[in-house]
Design a protein around this motif. Structure first.
Motif, PDB file in Angstrom:
ATOM      1  N   ARG A  75       0.843  -1.199   0.000  1.00  0.00           N
ATOM      2  CA  ARG A  75       0.000   0.000   0.000  1.00  0.00           C
ATOM      3  C   ARG A  75       0.871   1.239   0.000  1.00  0.00           C
ATOM      4  N   PHE A  76       0.524   2.192  -0.817  1.00  0.00           N
ATOM      5  CA  PHE A  76       1.154   3.515  -0.791  1.00  0.00           C
ATOM      6  C   PHE A  76       0.063   4.498  -0.391  1.00  0.00           C
ATOM      7  N   GLY A  77       0.094   4.973   0.836  1.00  0.00           N
ATOM      8  CA  GLY A  77      -0.981   5.849   1.277  1.00  0.00           C
ATOM      9  C   GLY A  77      -2.303   5.109   1.188  1.00  0.00           C
ATOM     10  N   LYS A  78      -3.232   5.649   0.420  1.00  0.00           N
ATOM     11  CA  LYS A  78      -4.549   5.010   0.319  1.00  0.00           C
ATOM     12  C   LYS A  78      -4.618   4.008  -0.827  1.00  0.00           C
ATOM     13  N   LEU A  79      -3.588   3.996  -1.631  1.00  0.00           N
ATOM     14  CA  LEU A  79      -3.618   3.154  -2.827  1.00  0.00           C
ATOM     15  C   LEU A  79      -2.990   1.783  -2.579  1.00  0.00           C
ATOM     16  N   TYR A  80      -3.731   0.746  -2.867  1.00  0.00           N
ATOM     17  CA  TYR A  80      -3.164  -0.594  -2.852  1.00  0.00           C
ATOM     18  C   TYR A  80      -2.532  -0.862  -4.214  1.00  0.00           C
ATOM     19  N   ALA A  81      -1.199  -0.837  -4.285  1.00  0.00           N
ATOM     20  CA  ALA A  81      -0.507  -1.116  -5.545  1.00  0.00           C
ATOM     21  C   ALA A  81      -0.513  -2.607  -5.830  1.00  0.00           C
ATOM     22  N   LEU A  82      -0.563  -3.420  -4.755  1.00  0.00           N
ATOM     23  CA  LEU A  82      -0.693  -4.875  -4.895  1.00  0.00           C
ATOM     24  C   LEU A  82      -1.672  -5.360  -3.845  1.00  0.00           C
TER      25      LEU A  82
ATOM     26  N   GLY B 146       0.874  -6.580 -17.611  1.00  0.00           N
ATOM     27  CA  GLY B 146      -0.218  -5.698 -17.192  1.00  0.00           C
ATOM     28  C   GLY B 146       0.010  -4.295 -17.693  1.00  0.00           C
ATOM     29  N   PRO B 147      -1.047  -3.501 -17.746  1.00  0.00           N
ATOM     30  CA  PRO B 147      -0.906  -2.131 -18.242  1.00  0.00           C
ATOM     31  C   PRO B 147      -0.100  -1.257 -17.274  1.00  0.00           C
ATOM     32  N   ASN B 148       0.194  -0.045 -17.666  1.00  0.00           N
ATOM     33  CA  ASN B 148       0.906   0.897 -16.798  1.00  0.00           C
ATOM     34  C   ASN B 148       0.158   1.013 -15.478  1.00  0.00           C
ATOM     35  N   GLY B 149       0.930   0.995 -14.398  1.00  0.00           N
ATOM     36  CA  GLY B 149       0.332   1.205 -13.081  1.00  0.00           C
ATOM     37  C   GLY B 149      -0.312  -0.040 -12.492  1.00  0.00           C
ATOM     38  N   SER B 150      -0.139  -1.204 -13.117  1.00  0.00           N
ATOM     39  CA  SER B 150      -0.808  -2.409 -12.604  1.00  0.00           C
ATOM     40  C   SER B 150      -0.063  -3.030 -11.417  1.00  0.00           C
ATOM     41  N   GLY B 151       1.181  -2.586 -11.180  1.00  0.00           N
ATOM     42  CA  GLY B 151       1.900  -3.054  -9.988  1.00  0.00           C
ATOM     43  C   GLY B 151       3.140  -3.877 -10.307  1.00  0.00           C
ATOM     44  N   LYS B 152       3.544  -3.941 -11.554  1.00  0.00           N
ATOM     45  CA  LYS B 152       4.670  -4.802 -11.957  1.00  0.00           C
ATOM     46  C   LYS B 152       5.979  -4.378 -11.275  1.00  0.00           C
ATOM     47  N   THR B 153       6.298  -3.080 -11.374  1.00  0.00           N
ATOM     48  CA  THR B 153       7.556  -2.599 -10.771  1.00  0.00           C
ATOM     49  C   THR B 153       7.508  -2.758  -9.258  1.00  0.00           C
ATOM     50  N   THR B 154       6.367  -2.451  -8.661  1.00  0.00           N
ATOM     51  CA  THR B 154       6.212  -2.592  -7.205  1.00  0.00           C
ATOM     52  C   THR B 154       6.510  -4.028  -6.791  1.00  0.00           C
ATOM     53  N   LEU B 155       6.002  -4.984  -7.554  1.00  0.00           N
ATOM     54  CA  LEU B 155       6.205  -6.390  -7.232  1.00  0.00           C
ATOM     55  C   LEU B 155       7.679  -6.769  -7.377  1.00  0.00           C
TER      56      LEU B 155
ATOM     57  N   THR C  80      16.798  -2.931 -13.649  1.00  0.00           N
ATOM     58  CA  THR C  80      15.715  -1.956 -13.437  1.00  0.00           C
ATOM     59  C   THR C  80      15.307  -1.333 -14.771  1.00  0.00           C
ATOM     60  N   GLN C  81      14.185  -0.623 -14.722  1.00  0.00           N
ATOM     61  CA  GLN C  81      13.769   0.138 -15.912  1.00  0.00           C
ATOM     62  C   GLN C  81      14.714   1.298 -16.140  1.00  0.00           C
ATOM     63  N   ALA C  82      15.098   1.968 -15.045  1.00  0.00           N
ATOM     64  CA  ALA C  82      16.030   3.092 -15.155  1.00  0.00           C
ATOM     65  C   ALA C  82      17.447   2.525 -15.162  1.00  0.00           C
TER      66      ALA C  82
ATOM     67  N   ASP D   4      12.889  -5.875 -15.102  1.00  0.00           N
ATOM     68  CA  ASP D   4      11.750  -4.953 -15.221  1.00  0.00           C
ATOM     69  C   ASP D   4      11.796  -4.330 -16.605  1.00  0.00           C
ATOM     70  N   GLU D   5      10.910  -4.782 -17.457  1.00  0.00           N
ATOM     71  CA  GLU D   5      10.817  -4.283 -18.849  1.00  0.00           C
ATOM     72  C   GLU D   5      12.180  -4.329 -19.546  1.00  0.00           C
ATOM     73  N   PRO D   6      12.787  -5.511 -19.675  1.00  0.00           N
ATOM     74  CA  PRO D   6      14.161  -5.580 -20.176  1.00  0.00           C
ATOM     75  C   PRO D   6      14.329  -5.259 -21.646  1.00  0.00           C
TER      76      PRO D   6
ATOM     77  N   GLN E  73       5.437   7.678   4.078  1.00  0.00           N
ATOM     78  CA  GLN E  73       6.844   7.966   3.771  1.00  0.00           C
ATOM     79  C   GLN E  73       7.201   7.487   2.385  1.00  0.00           C
ATOM     80  N   GLU E  74       6.690   6.276   2.040  1.00  0.00           N
ATOM     81  CA  GLU E  74       7.048   5.722   0.744  1.00  0.00           C
ATOM     82  C   GLU E  74       6.408   6.535  -0.373  1.00  0.00           C
ATOM     83  N   VAL E  75       5.250   7.143  -0.090  1.00  0.00           N
ATOM     84  CA  VAL E  75       4.611   7.975  -1.102  1.00  0.00           C
ATOM     85  C   VAL E  75       5.534   9.134  -1.449  1.00  0.00           C
ATOM     86  N   GLN E  76       6.254   9.651  -0.433  1.00  0.00           N
ATOM     87  CA  GLN E  76       7.153  10.787  -0.669  1.00  0.00           C
ATOM     88  C   GLN E  76       8.366  10.370  -1.487  1.00  0.00           C
TER      89      GLN E  76
HETATM   90  N1  LIG Z   1       6.618   5.117  -4.163  1.00  0.00           N
HETATM   91  C1  LIG Z   1       5.339   5.210  -4.537  1.00  0.00           C
HETATM   92  N2  LIG Z   1       4.513   6.084  -3.911  1.00  0.00           N
HETATM   93  C2  LIG Z   1       3.204   6.167  -4.263  1.00  0.00           C
HETATM   94  N3  LIG Z   1       2.620   5.423  -5.224  1.00  0.00           N
HETATM   95  C3  LIG Z   1       3.383   4.556  -5.872  1.00  0.00           C
HETATM   96  C4  LIG Z   1       4.794   4.400  -5.576  1.00  0.00           C
HETATM   97  N4  LIG Z   1       5.280   3.444  -6.405  1.00  0.00           N
HETATM   98  C5  LIG Z   1       4.249   3.030  -7.191  1.00  0.00           C
HETATM   99  N5  LIG Z   1       3.118   3.696  -6.871  1.00  0.00           N
HETATM  100  C6  LIG Z   1       1.784   3.500  -7.468  1.00  0.00           C
HETATM  101  O1  LIG Z   1       1.503   2.113  -7.439  1.00  0.00           O
HETATM  102  C7  LIG Z   1       0.816   1.730  -8.624  1.00  0.00           C
HETATM  103  C8  LIG Z   1       1.601   0.632  -9.305  1.00  0.00           C
HETATM  104  O2  LIG Z   1       2.800   1.215  -9.855  1.00  0.00           O
HETATM  105  P1  LIG Z   1       3.919   0.358 -10.579  1.00  0.00           P
HETATM  106  O3  LIG Z   1       5.027   1.291 -10.936  1.00  0.00           O
HETATM  107  O4  LIG Z   1       4.230  -0.820  -9.765  1.00  0.00           O
HETATM  108  O5  LIG Z   1       3.159  -0.104 -11.916  1.00  0.00           O
HETATM  109  P2  LIG Z   1       3.748  -0.762 -13.246  1.00  0.00           P
HETATM  110  O6  LIG Z   1       2.808  -1.845 -13.609  1.00  0.00           O
HETATM  111  O7  LIG Z   1       5.175  -1.119 -13.052  1.00  0.00           O
HETATM  112  O8  LIG Z   1       3.639   0.436 -14.294  1.00  0.00           O
HETATM  113  P3  LIG Z   1       4.610   0.795 -15.554  1.00  0.00           P
HETATM  114  O9  LIG Z   1       4.322  -0.255 -16.600  1.00  0.00           O
HETATM  115  O10 LIG Z   1       4.145   2.151 -15.952  1.00  0.00           O
HETATM  116  O11 LIG Z   1       6.023   0.764 -15.066  1.00  0.00           O
HETATM  117  C9  LIG Z   1       0.669   2.988  -9.470  1.00  0.00           C
HETATM  118  O12 LIG Z   1      -0.613   3.521  -9.241  1.00  0.00           O
HETATM  119  C10 LIG Z   1       1.744   3.897  -8.932  1.00  0.00           C
HETATM  120  O13 LIG Z   1       1.394   5.251  -9.092  1.00  0.00           O
END
Ligand SMILES: Nc1ncnc2c1ncn2[C@@H]1O[C@H](COP(=O)(O)OP(=O)(O)OP(=O)(O)O)[C@@H](O)[C@H]1O
Length: 280
Positions: A28-35, A52-61, A96-98, A173-175, A276-279
């Motif tokens: 969870r990041f703040g109110k958002l469940y990324a996974l 998954g599409p952008n923002g689906s949680g791949k990088t977070t995972l 990493t992506q970056a 991550d997106e190699p 904190q992680e949101v920041q």
């Molecule tokens: N450090 C963070 N603080 C707040 N929100 C975050 C943070 N990292 C990721 N998120 C949010 O978590 C959700 C999942 O993000 P994530 O980067 O994991 O998606 P993704 O599938 O890798 O997207 P992309 O394909 O664009 O890289 C998104 O809504 C993103 O904005």
């Protein structure tokens, strides 16, 4: 650095043995469940693709698997150890992506840096660096500064740096972003070869055309695992001809109540750590 890994980490897993186990993982990041409540097992010798599409949680995972971030709930084990774990780190290769490369070093110097972090020395280090330079077709640019490299060349070198210590588990991550189709194919052929050696690969992509190359896929949307299985199995189960249509089929099947237009689900609670992680 190698000393950090214990004897268990030096042993290669056998193809088919569980290597990565996630149990009820949420982030969870703040109110958002990324996974949300992810449970799955990935076995040695698999290439498991998170699609998954952008923002689906791949990088977070992938960041959770690397140990760069901790789950809000649930547990993750890699090679029998709960992560984050110093013992597991040397057994993992992460791209990493970056770019993690140093622009003011040459390609070979970048590889030397990563190889030495992982404890490679002497002849073994030289051999592994030469093998990886050849693998990513950068042998003739080994002495060029990375600052002068194209995006695709940097991507290739990043892959070489992630693999130079022959890790058992590779997190990518997106190699293939910015990599031309021919080299992209050679990356995938290399992945198959690594799988045969028992190496486990976890790859995130939003290229559905790459999905069919994975042993198994996890379809992610809004932090939820919509479905998982072998590509052919997912096509069969959905009755569709393309992964894109199959993805949409499973997405409609799993449409959560309370979803917003982007498919994100919100809760009302927030912890100080998550804020904190949101920041960050
Ligand atoms: N450090 C963070 N603080 C707040 N929100 C975050 C943070 N990292 C990721 N998120 C949010 O978590 C959700 C999942 O993000 P994530 O980067 O994991 O998606 P993704 O599938 O890798 O997207 P992309 O394909 O664009 O890289 C998104 O809504 C993103 O904005």
């Amino acid at each position: 650095m190698r000393k950090a890994g214990d004897a268990a980490m030096e042993q290669r897993s056998r193809v088919g043995e569980p290597v990565i186990v996630l149990e009820h993982v949420a982030k969870r990041f703040g109110k958002l469940y990324a996974l949300k409540d992810l449970s799955l097992t990935i076995n040695a010798g698999e290439t498991y693709g998170f699609i998954g599409p952008n923002g689906s949680g791949k990088t977070t995972l992938i960041r959770l698997l690397v140990g760069l971030s901790r789950p809000t709930q649930g547990t993750i084990s890699i090679l029998g150890k709960r992560v984050p774990s110093q013992a597991v780190a040397p057994a993992i290769g992460y791209m990493t992506q970056a770019s993690a490369l140093y622009n003011d070093l040459t390609a070979r110097e970048n590889l030397e840096f990563f190889a030495s972090i992982y404890g490679l020395r002497g002849e073994e280090r030289r051999r592994r660096i030469n093998e990886e330079l050849e693998r990513v077709e950068l042998t003739d640019r080994a002495s060029s500064l990375v600052a002068h490299f194209s995006g695709g060349m940097k991507q290739r070198l990043s892959l070489a740096c992630a693999l130079v210590h022959r890790p058992q588990v590779i997190l990518l991550d997106e190699p293939t972003v910015g990599v031309d189709p021919e080299l992209r194919l050679s990356f995938w052929q290399y992945f198959v070869q690594l799988n045969r050696e028992g190496v486990t690969i976890i790859v995130s992509t939003h290229h559905l055309d790459e999905a069919s190359r994975c042993t198994r896929l996890g379809l992610l949307r809004s932090g939820e695992l919509l479905a998982q299985g072998a590509p052919t199995e997912l096509l069969e189960r959905s009755g569709k001809n393309s992964m894109e249509e199959a993805f949409l089929f499973f997405a409609h099947q799993n449409m959560p109540s309370g979803a917003t237009e982007q498919g994100q689900v919100y809760t009302n609670t927030t912890s100080a750590q998550d804020e904190q992680e949101v920041q960050s």
